[in-house]
Scaffold this motif. Structure first.
Motif, PDB file in Angstrom:
ATOM      1  N   LYS A 187       0.810  -1.212   0.000  1.00 12.31           N
ATOM      2  CA  LYS A 187       0.000   0.000   0.000  1.00 12.31           C
ATOM      3  C   LYS A 187       0.847   1.268   0.000  1.00 12.31           C
ATOM      4  N   LYS A 188       2.122   1.102   0.306  1.00 14.57           N
ATOM      5  CA  LYS A 188       3.001   2.268   0.423  1.00 14.57           C
ATOM      6  C   LYS A 188       3.184   2.931  -0.937  1.00 14.57           C
ATOM      7  N   THR A 189       3.056   4.244  -0.990  1.00 14.70           N
ATOM      8  CA  THR A 189       3.257   4.980  -2.232  1.00 14.70           C
ATOM      9  C   THR A 189       4.268   6.089  -2.005  1.00 14.70           C
ATOM     10  N   GLY A 190       4.749   6.677  -3.085  1.00 19.07           N
ATOM     11  CA  GLY A 190       5.708   7.762  -2.985  1.00 19.07           C
ATOM     12  C   GLY A 190       7.129   7.273  -3.163  1.00 19.07           C
ATOM     13  N   ASP A 191       8.080   8.149  -2.870  1.00 18.88           N
ATOM     14  CA  ASP A 191       9.488   7.864  -3.127  1.00 18.88           C
ATOM     15  C   ASP A 191      10.194   7.245  -1.932  1.00 18.88           C
ATOM     16  N   ILE A 192       9.543   7.236  -0.775  1.00 15.89           N
ATOM     17  CA  ILE A 192      10.202   6.686   0.413  1.00 15.89           C
ATOM     18  C   ILE A 192      10.192   5.170   0.329  1.00 15.89           C
ATOM     19  N   GLU A 193      11.351   4.573   0.467  1.00 16.60           N
ATOM     20  CA  GLU A 193      11.446   3.112   0.400  1.00 16.60           C
ATOM     21  C   GLU A 193      10.855   2.479   1.651  1.00 16.60           C
ATOM     22  N   ALA A 194       9.989   1.490   1.444  1.00 15.05           N
ATOM     23  CA  ALA A 194       9.375   0.782   2.572  1.00 15.05           C
ATOM     24  C   ALA A 194      10.287  -0.340   3.009  1.00 15.05           C
ATOM     25  N   ILE A 195      10.613  -0.350   4.283  1.00 15.14           N
ATOM     26  CA  ILE A 195      11.491  -1.383   4.819  1.00 15.14           C
ATOM     27  C   ILE A 195      10.664  -2.305   5.698  1.00 15.14           C
ATOM     28  N   LYS A 196      10.637  -3.557   5.312  1.00 16.74           N
ATOM     29  CA  LYS A 196       9.768  -4.528   5.979  1.00 16.74           C
ATOM     30  C   LYS A 196      10.034  -4.614   7.476  1.00 16.74           C
ATOM     31  N   ALA A 197      11.277  -4.620   7.869  1.00 17.08           N
ATOM     32  CA  ALA A 197      11.607  -4.756   9.286  1.00 17.08           C
ATOM     33  C   ALA A 197      11.041  -3.605  10.109  1.00 17.08           C
ATOM     34  N   GLU A 198      11.025  -2.414   9.530  1.00 21.58           N
ATOM     35  CA  GLU A 198      10.504  -1.259  10.246  1.00 21.58           C
ATOM     36  C   GLU A 198       9.009  -1.385  10.470  1.00 21.58           C
ATOM     37  N   TYR A 199       8.308  -1.873   9.446  1.00 20.60           N
ATOM     38  CA  TYR A 199       6.878  -2.074   9.590  1.00 20.60           C
ATOM     39  C   TYR A 199       6.587  -3.110  10.673  1.00 20.60           C
ATOM     40  N   THR A 200       7.335  -4.206  10.643  1.00 22.12           N
ATOM     41  CA  THR A 200       7.126  -5.267  11.620  1.00 22.12           C
ATOM     42  C   THR A 200       7.348  -4.741  13.031  1.00 22.12           C
ATOM     43  N   MET A 201       8.393  -3.946  13.218  1.00 16.88           N
ATOM     44  CA  MET A 201       8.688  -3.374  14.529  1.00 16.88           C
ATOM     45  C   MET A 201       7.562  -2.438  14.972  1.00 16.88           C
ATOM     46  N   THR A 202       7.039  -1.656  14.047  1.00 14.96           N
ATOM     47  CA  THR A 202       5.938  -0.742  14.370  1.00 14.96           C
ATOM     48  C   THR A 202       4.697  -1.510  14.799  1.00 14.96           C
ATOM     49  N   LEU A 203       4.398  -2.590  14.102  1.00 17.55           N
ATOM     50  CA  LEU A 203       3.236  -3.404  14.436  1.00 17.55           C
ATOM     51  C   LEU A 203       3.371  -4.009  15.825  1.00 17.55           C
ATOM     52  N   LYS A 204       4.557  -4.529  16.137  1.00 16.40           N
ATOM     53  CA  LYS A 204       4.794  -5.104  17.465  1.00 16.40           C
ATOM     54  C   LYS A 204       4.636  -4.029  18.541  1.00 16.40           C
ATOM     55  N   HIS A 205       5.192  -2.855  18.273  1.00 19.48           N
ATOM     56  CA  HIS A 205       5.127  -1.742  19.220  1.00 19.48           C
ATOM     57  C   HIS A 205       3.676  -1.348  19.475  1.00 19.48           C
ATOM     58  N   ASN A 206       2.883  -1.218  18.407  1.00 17.57           N
ATOM     59  CA  ASN A 206       1.491  -0.815  18.552  1.00 17.57           C
ATOM     60  C   ASN A 206       0.681  -1.855  19.317  1.00 17.57           C
ATOM     61  N   HIS A 207       0.963  -3.115  19.036  1.00 21.47           N
ATOM     62  CA  HIS A 207       0.253  -4.194  19.730  1.00 21.47           C
ATOM     63  C   HIS A 207       0.588  -4.172  21.222  1.00 21.47           C
ATOM     64  N   LEU A 208       1.861  -3.989  21.542  1.00 22.14           N
ATOM     65  CA  LEU A 208       2.294  -3.897  22.933  1.00 22.14           C
ATOM     66  C   LEU A 208       1.626  -2.719  23.626  1.00 22.14           C
ATOM     67  N   SER A 209       1.569  -1.582  22.950  1.00 16.53           N
ATOM     68  CA  SER A 209       0.963  -0.382  23.526  1.00 16.53           C
ATOM     69  C   SER A 209      -0.517  -0.592  23.814  1.00 16.53           C
ATOM     70  N   ASN A 210      -1.239  -1.163  22.866  1.00 18.04           N
ATOM     71  CA  ASN A 210      -2.677  -1.386  23.047  1.00 18.04           C
ATOM     72  C   ASN A 210      -2.957  -2.293  24.247  1.00 18.04           C
ATOM     73  N   GLU A 211      -2.176  -3.363  24.362  1.00 19.43           N
ATOM     74  CA  GLU A 211      -2.395  -4.300  25.466  1.00 19.43           C
ATOM     75  C   GLU A 211      -1.978  -3.686  26.806  1.00 19.43           C
ATOM     76  N   MET A 212      -0.909  -2.895  26.783  1.00 22.41           N
ATOM     77  CA  MET A 212      -0.443  -2.227  28.006  1.00 22.41           C
ATOM     78  C   MET A 212      -1.512  -1.298  28.559  1.00 22.41           C
ATOM     79  N   VAL A 213      -2.131  -0.524  27.701  1.00 22.08           N
ATOM     80  CA  VAL A 213      -3.158   0.423  28.137  1.00 22.08           C
ATOM     81  C   VAL A 213      -4.293  -0.312  28.846  1.00 22.08           C
TER      82      VAL A 213
END
Length: 322
Positions: A187-213
């Motif tokens: 889904k990523k568009t534009g000139d910024i290169e999408a790095i899979k590892a960064e997305y995975t880390m973001t997803l883990k972080h968001n999941h941790l945050s939601n459960e922590m709250v």
């Protein structure tokens, strides 16, 4: 004649379609295979079925005779796709399945009845539609209609798939984060290169945050807010102390402390302030004795109120402060 479809690819394509739909539509849930029978989940067979067919549903109730769901979308490796309704052993649920059948038939989709199997019906999609097109059609048309009926008739005993199923089964499927990351990359568009590892880390972080709250609120913390002034989570503990939580998904506690400490000090003190009473670093990793000594040393030597807590993603619990 159609060539035989690959059952693993069918599972993957259906899984990614549903994940993509879930990312774009709030409160959209589905039921995956729950048990790793014969290692099928490890092989990528995310839904019930066999080497020859796939069955999926959005309502978590099965027919014990046929061992499929009461309400099914199914497809075989020959490319035949159908909506299957089956209630052969539950007279209390049967009137509701018949009502759902009648609703669908009112839209023009007339079911065939199995001559050998009482209370089992199928409607076949046109052969010129591929299975993903039919799944999308089912999600757009039949699912909202069936959801509305079942929500209006809780006595049916046929529950909709929900967040609990999503957390317990979907998010724990092999490769779940990789699949979601792939979808986000596509889904990523534009000139910024999408790095899979960064997305995975973001997803883990968001999941941790939601459960922590959720856990913090359950433990009596108040004024729990996320992502305010760059702080992952801010909260007031039951003793009235203001806490800054910094969440990390690094590979070790030591690395997490290294990444988090500078951020917490800046958020709490820059340019000349002192907002929080405690600074707590949180990961899902177990702390080592060396890590504990390191934190004690910083508190003693530099008077920095920094602590560590582990969040157990399975038990949804926080350890004591170290």
């Amino acid at each position: 004649m159609r060539s035989k479809l690959d059952i693993i690819k069918m599972n993957k394509n259906c899984f990614e379609f549903l994940l993509k739909w879930q990312l774009e539509h709030e409160d959209f849930y589905f039921v995956p295979r729950k048990r790793n029978n014969n290692g099928r989940l490890d092989k990528g067979m995310y839904f019930r079925g066999s080497d020859d067919y796939i069955v999926l549903t959005f309502w978590d109730k099965s027919d014990p005779v046929d061992k499929i769901y009461l309400i099914n979308w199914d497809c075989n490796t020959s490319g035949e796709v159908s909506i299957t309704l089956c209630c052969r052993n539950d007279p209390e649920k049967l009137p509701h399945i018949v009502a759902i059948k009648n609703m669908i038939e009112a839209t023009g989709k007339k079911f065939d009845k199995f001559s050998a199997n009482i209370n089992k019906w199928k409607w076949y999609y046109p052969s010129n539609m591929n299975y993903i097109e039919t799944l999308e059609d089912f999600v757009k048309h039949e699912k909202p209609m069936i959801d509305k009926y079942l929500l209006a008739h809780p006595e049916s005993g046929i529950p909709l798939a929900d967040e609990k199923i999503d957390n317990k089964y979907v998010k724990k499927l092999p490769g779940y984060l990789d699949h979601v990351a792939d979808i986000l990359i596509q889904k990523k568009t534009g000139d910024i290169e999408a790095i899979k590892a960064e997305y995975t880390m973001t997803l883990k972080h968001n999941h941790l945050s939601n459960e922590m709250v959720k856990v913090l609120k359950r433990k009596g913390y108040t004024d729990v807010v996320t992502d305010k002034e760059f702080v992952d989570i801010q909260a007031i503990d039951p003793q009235g102390k203001k806490i800054y939580f910094e969440l990390k998904t690094a590979d070790t506690v030591k690395l997490s402390i290294r990444q988090a400490l500078g951020q917490l000090l800046e958020y709490n003190h820059y340019p000349n302030k002192n907002n929080a009473d405690k600074l707590i670093i949180v990961t899902s990793l177990e702390i080592t004795q060396q890590d504990i000594q390191y934190l004690i040393g910083m508190r003693s030597r530099y008077k920095i109120p920094v602590y560590y807590q582990q969040f157990d993603m399975d038990k949804k619990s926080l350890t004591k402060e170290y």
